[in-house]
Design an enzyme around this catalytic site. Sequence first.
Site, PDB file in Angstrom:
ATOM      1  N   HIS A   1     -49.226 -38.252  36.988  1.00 30.23           N
ATOM      2  CA  HIS A   1     -49.574 -36.834  37.092  1.00 30.23           C
ATOM      3  C   HIS A   1     -48.591 -36.166  38.054  1.00 30.23           C
ATOM      4  O   HIS A   1     -48.430 -36.584  39.193  1.00 30.23           O
ATOM      5  CB  HIS A   1     -50.984 -36.666  37.667  1.00 30.23           C
ATOM      6  CG  HIS A   1     -52.096 -37.050  36.735  1.00 30.23           C
ATOM      7  ND1 HIS A   1     -51.893 -37.396  35.425  1.00 30.23           N
ATOM      8  CD2 HIS A   1     -53.437 -37.114  36.939  1.00 30.23           C
ATOM      9  CE1 HIS A   1     -53.075 -37.658  34.858  1.00 30.23           C
ATOM     10  NE2 HIS A   1     -54.013 -37.511  35.750  1.00 30.23           N
TER      11      HIS A   1
ATOM     12  N   CYS B   1     -58.310 -38.451  39.447  1.00 30.16           N
ATOM     13  CA  CYS B   1     -56.913 -38.878  39.477  1.00 30.16           C
ATOM     14  C   CYS B   1     -55.957 -37.765  39.878  1.00 30.16           C
ATOM     15  O   CYS B   1     -54.944 -38.021  40.537  1.00 30.16           O
ATOM     16  CB  CYS B   1     -56.509 -39.462  38.126  1.00 30.16           C
ATOM     17  SG  CYS B   1     -56.850 -38.401  36.707  1.00 30.16           S
TER      18      CYS B   1
END
Lengths: 369, 369, 369, 369
Positions: free
Chosen positions: D258, D156
């Site tokens: 993120h 990710c």
Amino acid sequence: MEEGRRINIGILGATGTVGQRFITLLSKHPWFIIHKLGASPRSAGKIYPKAANWKQATPIPSAVRQMVVHECKPDNFTDCAIVFSGLDADVAGDIEAAFRAADIALFSNAKNYRRDPHVPLIVPLVNPSHLSIIAQQRALHSPPLSKGFIVTNANCSTTGIVIPLAALEKAFGPLEQLLVTTMQAISGAGYPGVSSLDILDNIVPFISGEEEKIEWETLKILGGVVDDDRGLKSFDMHARHPLRVSAACNRVPVIDGHTATVSVRFAQRPPPSPQQVREALAAFTTDAQSLGCPSAPVHTISVHEEPDRPQPRLDRYYQEGAGVSVGRVRQCPVLDIKFVVLANNVSIGAATSSIINAELAVVKGVVQA
Amino acid sequence: MEEGRRINIGILGATGTVGQRFITLLSKHPWFIIHKLGASPRSAGKIYPKAANWKQATPIPSAVRQMVVHECKPDNFTDCAIVFSGLDADVAGDIEAAFRAADIALFSNAKNYRRDPHVPLIVPLVNPSHLSIIAQQRALHSPPLSKGFIVTNANCSTTGIVIPLAALEKAFGPLEQLLVTTMQAISGAGYPGVSSLDILDNIVPFISGEEEKIEWETLKILGGVVDDDRGLKSFDMHARHPLRVSAACNRVPVIDGHTATVSVRFAQRPPPSPQQVREALAAFTTDAQSLGCPSAPVHTISVHEEPDRPQPRLDRYYQEGAGVSVGRVRQCPVLDIKFVVLANNVSIGAATSSIINAELAVVKGVVQA
Amino acid sequence: MEEGRRINIGILGATGTVGQRFITLLSKHPWFIIHKLGASPRSAGKIYPKAANWKQATPIPSAVRQMVVHECKPDNFTDCAIVFSGLDADVAGDIEAAFRAADIALFSNAKNYRRDPHVPLIVPLVNPSHLSIIAQQRALHSPPLSKGFIVTNANCSTTGIVIPLAALEKAFGPLEQLLVTTMQAISGAGYPGVSSLDILDNIVPFISGEEEKIEWETLKILGGVVDDDRGLKSFDMHARHPLRVSAACNRVPVIDGHTATVSVRFAQRPPPSPQQVREALAAFTTDAQSLGCPSAPVHTISVHEEPDRPQPRLDRYYQEGAGVSVGRVRQCPVLDIKFVVLANNVSIGAATSSIINAELAVVKGVVQA
Amino acid sequence: MEEGRRINIGILGATGTVGQRFITLLSKHPWFIIHKLGASPRSAGKIYPKAANWKQATPIPSAVRQMVVHECKPDNFTDCAIVFSGLDADVAGDIEAAFRAADIALFSNAKNYRRDPHVPLIVPLVNPSHLSIIAQQRALHSPPLSKGFIVTNANCSTTGIVIPLAALEKAFGPLEQLLVTTMQAISGAGYPGVSSLDILDNIVPFISGEEEKIEWETLKILGGVVDDDRGLKSFDMHARHPLRVSAACNRVPVIDGHTATVSVRFAQRPPPSPQQVREALAAFTTDAQSLGCPSAPVHTISVHEEPDRPQPRLDRYYQEGAGVSVGRVRQCPVLDIKFVVLANNVSIGAATSSIINAELAVVKGVVQA
């Protein structure tokens, strides 16, 4: 609503937190068209994206990207059939009065007129019947009004609580006692609102004025409208059966969604069982739905069976924030029944209530659209 | 305590969250010396820093840096006059029974023996008189014990609540009703405990077993010890005046410090005024202080006048976590008086209580030191 | 310091966040006595607890509970040998200049004079030698000063970074490149500072002016003081070996403690190994220690071996916040070495630096105490 | 896709965090129908709501409310044309191999086969051309496969970074150096994942294996597929121009999204200006869009002009999480250009990537639908 008809609306306090919610919700509304935006003099004259410090998770709707912000003066809003106010309380008083005096229909999220004896305080899933006082509000205005009025919606914390209470009173008759502790989201304080230093790894067991609002507004909303000998209407503050309310309000580090623990005592003896309460809550329907208000939730109250729900992060988007969630219905060793209720303070607790109120006013012919 | 005497103590569950607190507190204790550390078989044989996942804000005390961890077997602790248990409930039952059977004095933070009719459940600032049942606990053990016993302290959320309630009962006589909503810190669930995905931007309106503990433990702690015809002692569960307790427990994103909103009804009519309550709380003193327990708070209850206190982040270190903070004492429209209480769940709510209990037992001669 | 001598000090901006830290630290200082408190005109005349919105976890020290707050005018502080300034930048410029002009020794946490060519910018664990420019600062003032001067300390994020960098330059010679990403605590923005709506469940990848401060201050601090032909001193901005600095600053939902990921390239080829770097960091000592400054950390840099340290919540109180913590020293595939550094922004990053600077000035005789 | 055709798909690890995202996304997919759900043996045989601890903000889709969970054995999935794997790494290795051996097309979010020399590691907005290796993967399998294969998507944190880097390499040629610091959301660690005690008021400057993944996966993804003399394909790991990558990974108290600070050096001298970089990022389009993949973002990269964006809470839902957001493009004093990138780790960083990969495979005829 007639097929294809659209109603021009204005938004006061359009750059603030509540105003941004009004814009987000109304930009895709089937009946209402955002026609005018109002904000403070220092925002006036700017296009909206320059005036607002946009803080929503979705971008500024294209419908308002090119709109110019106006000062909050009635003259700028004469072509709006409805005006929504997301103004702060420190300026809402005078501005909202001026709009009503200019014969404009105004739905306000501010607290200023909630205690006015001629202004209805309406949670749309609870007491739309209080719109009946508007004729009197207009008639008593000097000079009398033909279209203008003020309708307020409730404080964000009150709203979530009265919806299940209304369901209980509908099913089991009047309540006698209500003890509630709230755990309220930071968005309820606006922006910048709560300092991060006050709330990270912390809770604050106090919100100025909040407990008084819950203790007072609950009575006005759950109470009736009565006529005196001379035909004058007034709010009875739940006088048909006195209701004692005690609230303890806390700010918690949650972004959106006010949670409350609630204990109630019914007048009816014996009181209903937890299972009966669950069924009554789940079955609760409102005029807003039956009259076809497009922003009303399809289902009003979600009753959770899981032991650890509702939770703000998981349940605040129930019915796009227009419904409320209840869980942990069980017996209270001191009063009769206790449960947990969660309501989205920025949706049904604020702008969504105002919008459904306006929809109800249109459907009931109180607003000439 | 005789000048210069030091008492060897052991700690069970030394690597866990509560065990780490015991070590931090006891490493600088004037009477007690950490002599033995116990933990699970997979930790046994390792030096402490290798066995523990240390999570305190202060480093591992030098006194235990070189200590080897032992299995939690009585044979390993025979040279300890007192053993503290920070064991998890799933193993505490058998281990603590074995220690008592080996005639060891054990002070436990675990829940397993709190409901035992011969084990006192002691909040040291409230009911040290319940130590009087230990003679009977020893006598009824098979075989009878001369030194061994189990003393438990209360659940972390119960502890904070009963301290001001004890002050109120001392000043104004028995309470009749208690409604409490807690907002409990994540450290109350141990480590790893609460998943961050469950609590960031969220609250969880449920903690398994917690409401039952508050509703039951409060009665045992605030109640008395009575003798029957045959001279057998038992806990009366506040039978001198029945007390109904209703708790609603919530987990909130706070690291340390349990906050509770409390409403109470007194038997006495008329009830005391908020100002009388404030004065009674502020004046509350306990045996733990008058008997010179070194870990007792100098002042038990801090009564705040500021409208927005206590807050966990600002007030949890009051009296190094051994005192409690109360604020917002005011009338309750449903019961009599409501207020907010904050207690440090990892100090007075856990290890600190056990330690003061042990100090009381030493002072009262229950432990032969 | 002569045995028993105490020095009167004043604090400007005493009601603000930095001022509260000055009070907390100085209330127990072995050399300095808090003698005067200064704040804005609206606080002047009030006793301190009425003027300050106290936000520390420890209560207001008894030493200042009865003190009256004064306006920040030099006349009010003439009996102070040292004045500390925690003023906001928007007022610090004029006030601090006035204090210096009144021949008062002033240690400022504000940014206003950091870039002044005659004002030293001192991180006490790095470049106390820059105090040597004070004679020139006094001489060039009009009229010349005998006691007055301004010494500034660095921005809170710069401070944490330059301490390990100074250790590396001391051990391995000049650095050539520095790439740093900070994750800064909310307390760095003061109170009310960061809105909770901006930082809960969020980070903000921008802090106004912060990257420029790190990129510029690092050069002034790590650079030397050089004399020109006429004997005039100036700061060489690390000109002995040009150092390129690139910073990316982020605000994160942490209360106290600035963390940074740092990558550096050394001039020396081959560069030191990670193990050599670790040893150099751990061995780093400073004048502040050897000269006996009471607020200096006993050990300057804690080098962690655990893979997941330092962490703000666990390590920010290292050496009561006066030391810094470094971890994860490893090779950088792009530059030479990378590591993580944590410093307590409200301690060594702010008030503690000012205080040690003052201690150094006393020890070195720059302040006549 | 032929009008009206629907493709049966299966989901492995359906009860986990990634599986729940697969279900949420695929329940409204225009091409794919959820046909089978797989999970651990202890879930097998239960209907989905009983097997899963559902943690999404939207309720369990009606399409799976009645579905029974199966064990993750190929026999149970033979009527699925595509199987998505959200399995944990500790079980994914054997199960995914078994599915491929059973000639099933499998798109995996797990890390197990990302480094396999015959398995493509595809970020769908970057390197769909790597699907070209599947023929070889099938041919080299023993026995050779006709339909089965494994395609993985990236970690990710890697995903969000390589998308803007791919845009830069497309516009300006190869990169030479990349320095990245990540601030990663807790959802990246799954459920229960990160303990709240580790991350509230804290950051953790370490995520096991994460830096190695970024440093290695970036090379495989941005590199090409080359043929050797014998016609065998292999991944060149960016060998056309060596790229040095250095990553520093941190866990922060953010739920989803993120964020990374990125500095890059281009091979091209002089490097592009910040404005050229902004334009190249904004103009970046991909095959996934031009080939009509329904889950591809309409616009790939949002380039922010505001100084303080992107922020996870405000920007993570850009393009329903399928696009990425870049801001603060500016010169880097050490390398050439630095900027901030935000990607939704649970959407484009996980399930959404797998789904677009499958859409690409359908469009390109790699899957026989």
